[in-house]
Design a protein around this motif. Structure first.
Motif, PDB file in Angstrom:
ATOM      1  N   UNK A 146       0.838  -1.203   0.000  1.00  0.00           N
ATOM      2  CA  UNK A 146       0.000   0.000   0.000  1.00  0.00           C
ATOM      3  C   UNK A 146       0.870   1.249   0.000  1.00  0.00           C
ATOM      4  N   UNK A 147       1.919   1.255   0.793  1.00  0.00           N
ATOM      5  CA  UNK A 147       2.823   2.403   0.847  1.00  0.00           C
ATOM      6  C   UNK A 147       3.511   2.617  -0.502  1.00  0.00           C
ATOM      7  N   UNK A 148       3.926   1.526  -1.131  1.00  0.00           N
ATOM      8  CA  UNK A 148       4.570   1.650  -2.443  1.00  0.00           C
ATOM      9  C   UNK A 148       3.599   2.216  -3.474  1.00  0.00           C
ATOM     10  N   UNK A 149       2.331   1.809  -3.389  1.00  0.00           N
ATOM     11  CA  UNK A 149       1.323   2.340  -4.312  1.00  0.00           C
ATOM     12  C   UNK A 149       1.147   3.839  -4.110  1.00  0.00           C
ATOM     13  N   UNK A 150       1.074   4.269  -2.855  1.00  0.00           N
ATOM     14  CA  UNK A 150       0.921   5.700  -2.572  1.00  0.00           C
ATOM     15  C   UNK A 150       2.156   6.477  -3.027  1.00  0.00           C
ATOM     16  N   UNK A 151       3.328   5.914  -2.811  1.00  0.00           N
ATOM     17  CA  UNK A 151       4.554   6.591  -3.230  1.00  0.00           C
ATOM     18  C   UNK A 151       4.651   6.674  -4.750  1.00  0.00           C
ATOM     19  N   UNK A 152       4.135   5.656  -5.434  1.00  0.00           N
ATOM     20  CA  UNK A 152       4.212   5.689  -6.899  1.00  0.00           C
ATOM     21  C   UNK A 152       3.389   6.840  -7.458  1.00  0.00           C
ATOM     22  N   UNK A 153       2.267   7.158  -6.804  1.00  0.00           N
ATOM     23  CA  UNK A 153       1.468   8.304  -7.245  1.00  0.00           C
ATOM     24  C   UNK A 153       2.272   9.597  -7.109  1.00  0.00           C
ATOM     25  N   UNK A 154       2.946   9.744  -5.948  1.00  0.00           N
ATOM     26  CA  UNK A 154       3.760  10.941  -5.737  1.00  0.00           C
ATOM     27  C   UNK A 154       4.943  10.980  -6.708  1.00  0.00           C
ATOM     28  N   UNK A 155       5.507   9.809  -6.981  1.00  0.00           N
ATOM     29  CA  UNK A 155       6.627   9.755  -7.919  1.00  0.00           C
ATOM     30  C   UNK A 155       6.180  10.158  -9.324  1.00  0.00           C
ATOM     31  N   UNK A 156       4.992   9.704  -9.723  1.00  0.00           N
ATOM     32  CA  UNK A 156       4.472  10.093 -11.034  1.00  0.00           C
ATOM     33  C   UNK A 156       4.225  11.595 -11.089  1.00  0.00           C
ATOM     34  N   UNK A 157       3.676  12.132 -10.012  1.00  0.00           N
ATOM     35  CA  UNK A 157       3.426  13.578  -9.961  1.00  0.00           C
ATOM     36  C   UNK A 157       4.738  14.342 -10.021  1.00  0.00           C
ATOM     37  N   UNK A 209       6.148  14.185 -13.515  1.00  0.00           N
ATOM     38  CA  UNK A 209       5.408  15.084 -14.402  1.00  0.00           C
ATOM     39  C   UNK A 209       5.848  16.533 -14.185  1.00  0.00           C
ATOM     40  N   UNK A 210       6.014  16.913 -12.906  1.00  0.00           N
ATOM     41  CA  UNK A 210       6.469  18.266 -12.603  1.00  0.00           C
ATOM     42  C   UNK A 210       7.872  18.514 -13.147  1.00  0.00           C
ATOM     43  N   UNK A 211       8.749  17.530 -13.007  1.00  0.00           N
ATOM     44  CA  UNK A 211      10.106  17.661 -13.546  1.00  0.00           C
ATOM     45  C   UNK A 211      10.078  17.821 -15.067  1.00  0.00           C
ATOM     46  N   UNK A 212       9.210  17.050 -15.727  1.00  0.00           N
ATOM     47  CA  UNK A 212       9.088  17.148 -17.178  1.00  0.00           C
ATOM     48  C   UNK A 212       8.612  18.547 -17.579  1.00  0.00           C
ATOM     49  N   UNK A 213       7.589  19.047 -16.886  1.00  0.00           N
ATOM     50  CA  UNK A 213       7.069  20.388 -17.210  1.00  0.00           C
ATOM     51  C   UNK A 213       8.120  21.455 -16.939  1.00  0.00           C
ATOM     52  N   UNK A 214       8.871  21.297 -15.832  1.00  0.00           N
ATOM     53  CA  UNK A 214       9.919  22.263 -15.500  1.00  0.00           C
ATOM     54  C   UNK A 214      11.008  22.268 -16.573  1.00  0.00           C
ATOM     55  N   UNK A 215      11.406  21.072 -17.015  1.00  0.00           N
ATOM     56  CA  UNK A 215      12.435  20.984 -18.053  1.00  0.00           C
ATOM     57  C   UNK A 215      11.928  21.579 -19.366  1.00  0.00           C
TER      58      UNK A 215
END
Length: 156
Positions: A61-72, A75-81
């Motif tokens: 469950x923790x890994x699933x929650x972290x994967x959401x934050x990692x995806x976010x 995405x933010x890193x991609x937009x920043x770049x």
């Protein structure tokens, strides 16, 4: 009804092709039999390590929650770049335009200097004509022939 021509097949050639195809199929079947994997022998063992089922589910469950934050975060890193690349492109275009404007400014200053130089030369010639006419007391038509100034008389 339109007439047509029927071409009969070459029997010997057809038989040869069929024999070759049959031989290739037999070779394929033989190869499959030779390369068939053997039985799998696995020693039975307890899986999951020392964690309990509840701990494993909590970790999942923790890994699933972290994967959401990692995806976010990704995405933010991609937009920043992407934004940084756009900014760099805009800055590059601004630098090019600034350089063009500076070159145009230099060109305008150079033209203005040439125009002033021509004006001062013309003013100098007119003044000399006037002074020559006053000094000599000659009529106006003769003064043009005495002081002939123009682009030909410059040092250039």
């Amino acid at each position: 009804v339109n007439p047509y021509i029927l071409i009969t097949p070459n029997e010997t050639r057809r038989n040869k092709l069929q024999q070759i195809a049959k031989k290739e199929l037999d070779d394929l079947e033989r190869w499959k039999e030779e390369h068939r994997p053997g039985p799998v022998k696995v020693v039975p063992q307890k899986l999951g390590g020392t964690e309990s089922e509840a701990q494993a589910r909590h970790k999942q469950q923790m890994m699933l929650m972290q994967s959401k934050y990692q995806q976010k975060h990704k995405r933010e890193e991609y937009l920043r770049a992407k934004k940084a690349a756009e900014e760099a492109e805009i800055m590059k275009m601004k630098a090019i335009q600034r350089e063009k404007a500076e070159r145009l400014e230099v060109k305008k200053k150079h033209q203005e200097m040439q125009r002033r130089e021509m004006f001062f030369e013309d003013q100098y010639c007119k003044t000399n004509k006037l002074l020559n006419r006053l000094d000599l007391g000659l009529p106006k038509s003769d003064s043009c022939q005495i002081a002939a100034c123009g682009p030909e008389s410059t040092a250039w």
